[in-house]
Scaffold this motif. Structure first.
Motif, mmCIF file in Angstrom:
data_model
loop_
_atom_site.group_PDB
_atom_site.id
_atom_site.type_symbol
_atom_site.label_atom_id
_atom_site.label_comp_id
_atom_site.label_asym_id
_atom_site.label_seq_id
_atom_site.Cartn_x
_atom_site.Cartn_y
_atom_site.Cartn_z
ATOM 1 N N GLU A 217 2.858 1.090 -3.555
ATOM 2 C CA GLU A 217 1.961 0.884 -4.700
ATOM 3 C C GLU A 217 2.575 -0.040 -5.751
ATOM 4 O O GLU A 217 2.445 0.186 -6.957
ATOM 5 C CB GLU A 217 1.558 2.231 -5.316
ATOM 6 C CG GLU A 217 0.813 3.130 -4.351
ATOM 7 C CD GLU A 217 0.379 4.445 -4.981
ATOM 8 O OE1 GLU A 217 0.997 4.851 -5.969
ATOM 9 O OE2 GLU A 217 -0.574 5.052 -4.472
ATOM 10 N N LYS A 218 3.236 -1.078 -5.273
ATOM 11 C CA LYS A 218 3.830 -2.095 -6.142
ATOM 12 C C LYS A 218 3.771 -3.438 -5.427
ATOM 13 O O LYS A 218 3.732 -3.487 -4.194
ATOM 14 C CB LYS A 218 5.301 -1.768 -6.449
ATOM 15 C CG LYS A 218 5.518 -0.567 -7.344
ATOM 16 C CD LYS A 218 7.021 -0.341 -7.528
ATOM 17 C CE LYS A 218 7.269 0.927 -8.344
ATOM 18 N NZ LYS A 218 8.728 1.185 -8.487
ATOM 19 N N HIS B 263 0.830 -1.205 0.000
ATOM 20 C CA HIS B 263 0.000 0.000 0.000
ATOM 21 C C HIS B 263 0.867 1.260 0.000
ATOM 22 O O HIS B 263 0.521 2.263 -0.635
ATOM 23 C CB HIS B 263 -0.929 0.014 1.220
ATOM 24 C CG HIS B 263 -2.054 -0.958 1.110
ATOM 25 N ND1 HIS B 263 -2.740 -1.449 2.207
ATOM 26 C CD2 HIS B 263 -2.622 -1.556 0.031
ATOM 27 C CE1 HIS B 263 -3.674 -2.282 1.806
ATOM 28 N NE2 HIS B 263 -3.616 -2.373 0.497
#
Length: 251
Positions: A217-218, A214
């Motif tokens: 973002e990967k 989170h």
């Protein structure tokens, strides 16, 4: 003086239908068994663990000592009984010994079972999530890291950056603070990478993966997460498992 007398009763037996997964964990690893049990306890599968002798520091010489021990350790996972899958729990050890050699040594005594390793599973996971460019974090010393880098590149994984805590004992690896792991992964999250791979079964990261994903973002993959995923898929447990990252959530 009383004499011993035993009452005998006829037992009723049942056949256990659950699939069986065996884990070969390093004798010095504080983390991998806990991670397996953390996920397996909610799944219809039975886990059996045996420990293989390992001497720190983490280096090729000590990894190679495990090669000839694999058959005896594997044969003592439910001796004389069948087992569906056996996982050898050492990423860098697999690279030192060789994936095919690990499989050969285990299959020699436990035929007809699926054999996996952390690097075997990680490569499958990269493909599953379509990751070709990854930032790598390990706890290993430099000479071990070179073997990890070379292996990933050989398998056509583009390592966008290679990062390490430069630790020699996997006991120390298990004691790395959560905040240190999270902050380090945030700092190595370069724009070129499509995801992050954390190598080492002793790294205490499984319960952090969802939150880190989170943050950056990967996808985040780890040795234990990927080998657990591969074990479960090998015994046809394909339903999503939430709380441990995108990989285990995928069908």
């Amino acid at each position: 003086m009383k004499h011993f007398y035993q009452n005998n009763y006829e037992p009723k037996f049942e056949i256990l239908e659950r699939p069986r997964v065996g884990l070969i964990a390093l004798s010095t690893d504080f983390t991998i068994e806990q991670d397996f049990r953390n996920i397996f306890y909610q799944q219809p599968v039975n886990l059996y663990v045996n420990r293989i002798p390992f001497d720190n520091p983490m280096n090729e010489k000590n990894y190679l000592k495990m090669k000839n021990l694999l058959p005896s350790i594997a044969s003592n996972l439910l001796p004389g009984e069948s087992i569906d899958t056996i996982a050898y729990g050492c990423t860098s050890g697999t690279i030192a010994i060789g994936e095919k050699e690990v499989e050969k040594q285990i299959s020699a005594v436990k035929g007809n079972c699926y054999v996996t390793t952390p690097i075997t599973a990680a490569l499958k996971a990269f493909k599953k999530l379509s990751l070709n460019k990854v930032a790598v974090l390990t706890p290993y010393p430099e000479l071990v890291n070179k073997t990890i880098f070379d292996y990933l590149e050989k398998k056509n994984i583009n390592v966008t950056s290679f990062n390490s805590f430069n630790i020699e004992s996997d006991k120390d690896v298990a004691m790395i603070k959560k905040e240190t792991i999270i902050n380090t992964i945030k700092s190595i999250n370069d724009n070129a990478s499509e995801g992050v791979f954390i190598s080492c079964t002793a790294m205490p990261i499984l319960n952090l993966i969802k939150d880190i994903e989170h943050l950056i973002e990967k996808p985040v993959l780890s040795s234990n997460q990927t080998i657990i995923w591969d074990c479960l898929r090998s015994i046809k447990i394909n339903s999503p498992i939430y709380g441990f990252g995108k990989l285990l959530e995928s069908e």
